[in-house]
Structures are given as structure tokens and as C-alpha cells.
Design a protein around this motif. Structure first.
Motif: not given
Length: 521
Positions: A418, A425-426, A392, A421-422, A386, A388-389
Motif C-alpha cells: 500500500l 489510484a484507489t 485492489f 501510487r496505489r 500481486t 492490479s489497482d
């Protein structure tokens, strides 16, 4: 029922001649004649003006002259509709420059009337040159037997009368002529190829080995090698290094069947360094066929080849001949790299990645080159890793097309989650840019149709810029909403409730479009 106006229907066949340029058989104007025949195919120069008609055929590459002949014949005789009946006699008897006469004779040799073509051919030996030789060669594939027979005789005559440089100039056309079904193969081999393979033409044959035309270069190498022609270079060594794989393959096959083992090994050792990956792979195969003990150092070198085919075959040989696994060597190379990764080894690890390789691949995830980041991402997702944010965000913000394509595939396949949360955060990160937002819009399209809508409606902007982006996402979804996508009743109810809760944040037209799409059975 009204009758059709056939004259109007065939209006395009009328001679397209500007006012004042109609030809009079008593007033022969060669420049006008040539312009009228070629005006429909003259390209424009950088300023948008038509190129000069006299320079058009002279400057055209020889192999393109075939195309000109076909275009002249494809207009149902239109280029010749305004030609006088005495055109051929006028061309051969009038006073004009040699280049103009050559161009006119070439055009006339493409006449739709076979008798005119034959008449032109009979006059060509008096006017030897590049264009007349090209015209004769083209007519060797004519559909009229009498014209073909005359063309063969004329071509043989012109080969002896033209300068050697003119013959070499039309050689790409001669090679292309081989593929025409009507050309007599025995005649072509004896007269056309025979001219170039004779002793007096060997310097010109040598020059063809360096031709920019790959077909000409391949012909020259194959005929020279098969005929054991003595030139001032080592033909096999030169051929194996040629960037065209057809040429290198011919040298390698010839060596395997005609040369001793030592010569073939030497040639294959050159081949493993060849520009084309298929030649490198087949050279390695030849070495493995000739010697059961292929040097381990060579296999290690080929394991780091940029080509997957070469790496795969080297990995097979390493396993079968040495009892070693290629992945172990690839890992050792990557672990030893300091400033930049070895691309072939990185690709090998990425293609066979396991859980233990995730940390190893993440080490190069921020490398500037897009292909390196793409390989790392592919390997990480293949190994079930995976991001991390932060990782990514860095990938989504990068501009490499390869990287963005790899991210899109991973998101579509579910290998790179996706979620709400992601996404939040992005988008809300201080490092996010307009490029980040644009790429995220594209990634959302990779999701399931209704999952995408759910994710958009779950996104709650906190800034005006985020609100504008939210509205843009809704517009994107509406554009894509007219599609078939199965939707269960429970999901439909949840989406309608979610849409109702966000009604105040969108215009009525968008709300209605989304509501209708969700409610559609």
C-alpha cells in the motif's frame, strides 16, 4: 480515629420489603412470601415489567433451578430474613394451589439454616411434583451430611411418586447433579440412573435420545449403548449422525472396541458424512486403520471437505497410500468448476498455493461470497502474487468482514503493498465509494507508524472531498500518535520538511500535534 458504623455498612442485609407487605406470623400470605424470596432475581418481560412470580419457577428449565438455589444461598439469608419461624408448617398446612405450594417448598429447601432444609425435605414426599423432586435432587449435594442423607431418601421416594413426565422434565438437572462432588456416585447410579434404565422407563429413555439438551442426549446414548439396551432404533447408526461430536465419538469408539470389522466399517462410512468435522476425520482414520486400501474416490471426496483437518488427513492418506499429491487434484477440481468454486478444493489450493496458481485464484477473486474472495487473496499473497489497482479497489470496496480482515493482515505483513501510487489510484478512482475510503482508513493503521504519516503527507488531494478525507486521515494519525515508535534522525528531518510543506492545508492545532510527535525523542 472514628469508629465504623457497622449497621450502615450492612444496610443491604435489611429485609427489602415494600410498605404494607410485612408478614405477620398470624396472617400467612403465601404469595407475598414467595414474592419476597424471589423478587431480587425476577427477570423483566418484553414490556420491561417483572414476570409473574408464580410462573417464574414453573417455566424455568430444570437445569437452571440449580442456579436459583445458588442465588438464594448467595445472599446470606436475605431472601428469608422476613420469613416467619412457622413458615414451613404454614406452607404445608395452609390452603393454596399445588403450583404455589411447590414453588414455596422449592424456595424453602434452599434456606440457609440446615435444620429448616431438613424439615422441608421431610415434608416433600407428600407433595410430589417437578419442583419438589428438583429440590430433593439439589439437596443431594448439600454440604450438611444429615441433609444429604435425608435428600437421598426423599429423592428415592419422589421418583416412585412423581409422574414419569415430571421425572423426565428434571432429568437435565439430574445429569448436572453428577458433576457435584458431594453426590454419592453409587447411590446416584443405583437409584437415579437405575430409574431411567429400568424396563418400564425405556420409552422415556428413547425420548431422551431426541432431547434438545446435549448433555441429556449424550447421557442417554452412552448409557443405552454401554448397557446394550434394546430400543426401537439402531443406537450406533443414530449416534454417529448426531451433531454433538461427543455422542458420535462414543459410538465410533464403542464400535472399534466391541464390534466386528464389517460393523465398524459400516459405521465409519456413516461417520464420514457426519455434521461435525472432527467426527468425519476420525471416521476416515478408522477406515484407514481397518483397511489399507481406502478407496481413492473416498479420499477425493474428503479432499474437498470444508474442514482443514479432514482435508489434511485425506491428503496424507492420498500421498501415503496412492502416491499422489493432493494439490494436483485440487487444481483439477478448481479448473473444472464453472459457476461456483468447490470451497474445499479452493481452500486446499490457497493453503498450498504456488506461482502457477495465481491466475487460477484470480479467476474467482470477484465471486460474491466473502469466504471465496478471502481464500483467493490468501492464496495469491502466499504464492507471492500481486493485485492490479482494479482488483485492489474491488476488494477494498467490498463489505465482507473476512475479506477486510485478510487485506489488513496482508498489508500489515507487507504481502500486499500500500504505497503512494496505489493509495492515489484507489482514492481518485471513479468507482471509489465512501466504503472504500472508510476501509482505506483502517488499512493505513496497519502500516508502520511513520510510514503511515509519510504516506498521508505525500497524498495531494485534487477535490474538496479528497481534501476532507486528507484532513480526516491527519486526525486519525494524531489520535494514534501517543505511542512509542523509534525514529531515525534522517527520517525525522524528512518528515518535518514534508510536514512544513503541507502546513497551509491543516489547522495549527493539528500541525503542532504532529510536529511535537515527530520531534519527541
Amino acid at each position: 480515629m472514628s469508629s465504623m458504623n457497622w449497621k450502615r455498612f450492612f444496610k443491604f442485609l435489611d429485609p427489602q420489603v415494600p410498605k404494607g407487605e410485612h408478614l405477620d406470623t398470624g396472617n400467612f400470605l403465601p404469595g407475598v412470601l414467595l414474592d419476597q424470596a424471589l423478587r431480587f432475581m425476577l427477570p423483566a418481560d418484553a414490556q420491561g415489567d417483572r414476570v409473574q412470580v408464580l410462573a417464574f419457577l414453573e417455566d424455568l428449565p430444570a437445569e437452571r433451578l440449580f442456579d436459583i438455589d445458588e442465588r438464594l444461598r448467595s445472599y446470606y439469608g436475605t431472601p428469608f430474613r422476613n420469613w416467619p419461624s412457622t413458615a414451613v408448617a404454614d406452607i404445608t398446612s395452609s390452603n393454596m394451589t399445588s403450583s404455589l405450594r411447590q414453588s414455596l417448598l422449592f424456595v424453602a429447601a434452599s434456606h440457609s439454616n440446615g435444620r429448616v432444609r431438613q424439615e422441608v425435605l421431610e415434608s416433600l414426599p407428600k407433595y410430589s411434583g417437578r419442583l419438589t423432586l428438583a429440590a430433593a435432587l439439589i439437596r443431594c449435594a448439600d454440604w450438611v451430611p444429615e441433609v444429604r442423607k435425608a435428600a437421598q431418601w426423599v429423592a428415592s421416594q419422589l421418583l416412585d411418586r412423581c409422574t414419569d413426565s415430571d421425572v423426565v422434565a428434571v432429568w437435565p438437572l439430574a445429569i448436572r447433579l453428577q458433576s457435584r462432588g458431594r453426590v454419592a456416585k453409587d447411590w446416584f447410579s443405583e437409584h437415579i440412573e437405575g430409574w431411567m434404565l429400568r424396563q418400564d422407563s425405556l420409552p422415556w429413555l428413547l425420548s431422551l435420545l431426541h432431547s434438545p439438551n446435549t448433555s441429556v442426549r449424550a447421557w442417554a446414548y452412552e448409557k443405552s449403548i454401554e448397557g446394550n439396551v434394546s430400543l426401537s432404533i439402531d443406537l450406533l447408526d443414530s449416534a454417529i449422525r448426531d451433531p454433538n461430536p461427543r455422542i458420535a465419538f462414543h459410538a465410533l469408539r464403542y464400535s472399534l472396541h466391541r464390534c466386528d470389522e464389517a460393523r465398524t466399517k459400516a459405521l465409519a462410512n456413516f461417520g464420514v458424512e457426519a455434521p461435525h468435522p472432527v467426527v468425519r476425520r476420525e471416521s476416515l482414520r478408522a477406515l484407514a486403520t481397518l483397511d489399507s486400501d481406502v478407496p481413492r474416490e473416498l479420499l477425493h471426496r474428503m479432499l474437498c471437505d470444508p474442514s482443514a483437518g479432514v482435508r489434511s488427513f485425506a491428503a496424507f492418506l492420498l500421498r501415503e497410500r496412492c502416491g499422489e499429491q493432493a494439490i494436483d487434484y485440487w487444481r483439477s477440481v478448481i479448473d473444472g468448476d464453472i459457476e461456483r468454486p468447490t470451497l474445499g478444493a479452493l481452500a486446499g489450493v490457497a493453503d498450498n498455493a504456488q506461482a502457477e496458481d495465481v491466475v487460477r485464484l484470480k479467476r474467482w477473486l470477484a465471486y460474491p461470497k466473502g469466504i471465496v474472495r478471502m481464500l483467493c487473496l490468501n492464496g495469491i499473497t502466499k504464492a507471492g502474487g500481486t493485485l492490479s489497482d482494479e482488483e485492489f479497489l474491488r476488494l477494498v470496496t467490498s463489505k465482507g468482514l473476512r475479506v477486510q480482515r485478510a487485506i489488513a493482515i496482508a498489508v500489515r505483513q507487507g504481502a500486499l503493498p500500500l504505497d503512494k501510487r496505489r493509495l492515489l489510484a484507489t482514492v481518485t478512482s471513479d468507482a471509489a465509494t465512501s466504503t472504500t475510503h472508510d476501509h482505506l482508513r483502517g488499512l493505513l493503521r496497519e502500516l508502520n507508524h511513520w510510514d503511515r504519516l509519510s504516506l498521508i503527507l505525500d497524498f495531494h488531494p485534487s477535490k474538496e472531498s479528497e481534501l476532507l478525507w486528507f484532513v480526516t486521515l491527519l486526525g486519525d494519525w494524531v489520535v494514534d500518535s501517543n505511542r512509542y515508535a523509534p525514529l531515525g534522525s534522517s527520517t525525522r528531518t524528512r518528515l518535518l520538511d514534508l510536514l512544513q510543506s503541507r502546513r497551509a492545508e491543516m489547522d495549527s492545532q493539528t500541525f503542532q500535534a504532529i510536529q511535537e510527535s515527530i520531534s519527541r525523542l
